[in-house]
Design an enzyme around this catalytic site. Sequence first.
Site, PDB file in Angstrom:
ATOM      1  N   HIS A 162       0.826  -1.217   0.000  1.00 48.96           N
ATOM      2  CA  HIS A 162       0.000   0.000   0.000  1.00 48.96           C
ATOM      3  C   HIS A 162       0.857   1.263   0.000  1.00 48.96           C
ATOM      4  O   HIS A 162       0.422   2.309   0.475  1.00 48.96           O
ATOM      5  CB  HIS A 162      -0.948   0.028   1.204  1.00 48.96           C
ATOM      6  CG  HIS A 162      -1.724  -1.233   1.386  1.00 48.96           C
ATOM      7  ND1 HIS A 162      -2.968  -1.440   0.842  1.00 48.96           N
ATOM      8  CD2 HIS A 162      -1.412  -2.398   2.030  1.00 48.96           C
ATOM      9  CE1 HIS A 162      -3.401  -2.655   1.150  1.00 48.96           C
ATOM     10  NE2 HIS A 162      -2.464  -3.260   1.855  1.00 48.96           N
ATOM     11  N   SER A 283      13.722  21.882 -16.825  1.00 47.15           N
ATOM     12  CA  SER A 283      12.473  22.616 -17.001  1.00 47.15           C
ATOM     13  C   SER A 283      12.789  23.915 -17.730  1.00 47.15           C
ATOM     14  O   SER A 283      13.882  24.456 -17.601  1.00 47.15           O
ATOM     15  CB  SER A 283      11.874  22.908 -15.625  1.00 47.15           C
ATOM     16  OG  SER A 283      11.140  24.106 -15.644  1.00 47.15           O
ATOM     17  N   LYS A 289      15.317  22.106 -11.776  1.00 44.29           N
ATOM     18  CA  LYS A 289      14.675  20.822 -12.024  1.00 44.29           C
ATOM     19  C   LYS A 289      15.524  19.793 -12.770  1.00 44.29           C
ATOM     20  O   LYS A 289      16.281  20.111 -13.673  1.00 44.29           O
ATOM     21  CB  LYS A 289      13.375  21.033 -12.821  1.00 44.29           C
ATOM     22  CG  LYS A 289      12.273  21.628 -12.025  1.00 44.29           C
ATOM     23  CD  LYS A 289      11.848  20.734 -10.885  1.00 44.29           C
ATOM     24  CE  LYS A 289      10.483  20.258 -10.907  1.00 44.29           C
ATOM     25  NZ  LYS A 289       9.732  19.467 -11.544  1.00 44.29           N
ATOM     26  N   ASN A 291      14.063  16.294 -14.193  1.00 41.02           N
ATOM     27  CA  ASN A 291      12.826  15.500 -14.241  1.00 41.02           C
ATOM     28  C   ASN A 291      13.037  14.113 -14.854  1.00 41.02           C
ATOM     29  O   ASN A 291      13.805  13.965 -15.795  1.00 41.02           O
ATOM     30  CB  ASN A 291      11.765  16.249 -15.040  1.00 41.02           C
ATOM     31  CG  ASN A 291      11.328  17.519 -14.350  1.00 41.02           C
ATOM     32  OD1 ASN A 291      11.259  17.581 -13.121  1.00 41.02           O
ATOM     33  ND2 ASN A 291      11.052  18.549 -15.130  1.00 41.02           N
ATOM     34  N   GLU A 296       8.792   8.457 -17.355  1.00 41.69           N
ATOM     35  CA  GLU A 296       7.398   8.818 -17.645  1.00 41.69           C
ATOM     36  C   GLU A 296       7.027   8.386 -19.067  1.00 41.69           C
ATOM     37  O   GLU A 296       5.909   7.941 -19.319  1.00 41.69           O
ATOM     38  CB  GLU A 296       7.208  10.324 -17.460  1.00 41.69           C
ATOM     39  CG  GLU A 296       7.303  10.717 -15.988  1.00 41.69           C
ATOM     40  CD  GLU A 296       7.582  12.201 -15.772  1.00 41.69           C
ATOM     41  OE1 GLU A 296       7.405  12.998 -16.707  1.00 41.69           O
ATOM     42  OE2 GLU A 296       8.006  12.554 -14.649  1.00 41.69           O
TER      43      GLU A 296
END
Length: 464
Positions: A162, A283, A289, A291, A296
């Site tokens: 969980h 970014s 940043k 990323n 993704e």
Amino acid sequence: MVQNKNNKAIWNTRIKKDTSSIFKKIGSSIDIDKRLFKEDINGSIAHVEMLFKQKIISFKIKNKLVWGLNKIRNEIIKKKFNFKYDLEDIHMNIEDRLFEIIGDDAGYVHTARSRNDQVITDFKLWLISSTNEIIREVNDLINVIVKNAEKNVETIMPGFTHLKNAQPISFAHYLLAYVEMFKRDEKRFKNNLENLFENPLGVAALSGTSFNIDRNYTSKKLKFKRPTNNSIDTVSDRDFVLDFLYSVSVCSVHISRFSEEFIIWNSDAFQLIKLNDRIVTGSSIMPQKKNPDLLEYLRGKTGNSFGNLFSMLTILKGLPLSYFKDLQDDKELVFKSFDQIKDSISILKEILKNFTPNKKRMYEFANIGYTTSTDLADHIVKNYNLPFRKSYQITSKIVNYAESKKKNLNQLTLKELKKIEPMLKEDVLNVFDLKSSIKSKKSYGGTSFENIKKMIKKYKRESK
Ligand code: ARG
């Protein structure tokens, strides 16, 4: 004999008017199926050799056809072939060119076959080699993961359920979980080969042929294991396409779950891993940043493989037997899924070579969330002869106490523990040590360092 002058479609004696331009546009698949040119030519050569062996065509014609087909293969490889949109697909493009090269004798090539069996023969041959390619890629990926695991046998982190800290585990054990998944993928792709090994060539349009062909001969020539059994099923069957698309989808799910987990672990909240600059992007506005775009990308693209599988399922649902134009889309779906999964596997390998586990943070994090509670409950069962449910209650009380004091379990003193359960002795304190917790999970398949080392050896043996 079939004439094919001025690039007119082969059926222009029967169909008098030019196909409407919109239908030409949607009906043509050459941009997609030209990828099958090698298989198409190999299939035709095997077919022609069989026709000669069976005395259906002469030696001279056979040689002419084989020569022409080989020439076309070279032209395509050398990019000197002019693919014609109007000729619909790879089969008609090659046949048309054969007419240009060897003249009317080209008309013998299509004796005792149809594009319906031709296209699935090509497609199955392509899928056999592409499936083998994916199997090799997946195997390589497994080796990269095993290498990572080898370096992290004693890297301790919390395992989650969980997404809450559950029990301490070895990071290597986590990585090897993915080895198991990719091994299943490998097996799934291998299993698909069995159906792919059935040769469709010779079922012709749908009912077989009156020519005395030898399907065992073409099977052998093209390295299939056996001919298919039923001509109607053969031209209608796209189960092998579904198998491939499903296998790609499952493999993508595994890649996506891995990616999602790494995205979470790389987040500023978790900080369990650090991605190397080679696999992050910046970014346009926030200078600080870094990323995890590639991860993704992997997660996002998984949707496309599901889409391809569902498109094919939907095409087949309710489609009567045997061939329909609907089926032509099968190749585009498979090619897209194939390209996608190949890219995704390469990207994942790149990611696995360009990250570092934050071992210190992993260890500290593994101590948060009372992750050794189950170890304590087990200790009480083993040492004080109590049923597990009873020791579970005692442990819960201890966890409640630790929580109220804002302490981790390993920060509790024996005195504090005894206040809740007077039976407890000094040795209980060892139970809260993460390392000994992991060491104790010796049951087959468990996270103990010993087990992991054995597993790594086994995987290495298997990959040889
Ligand atoms: N390009 C076609 C396909 O991929 C080949 C089969 C054509 N057969 C036919 N009966 N129109 O499906």
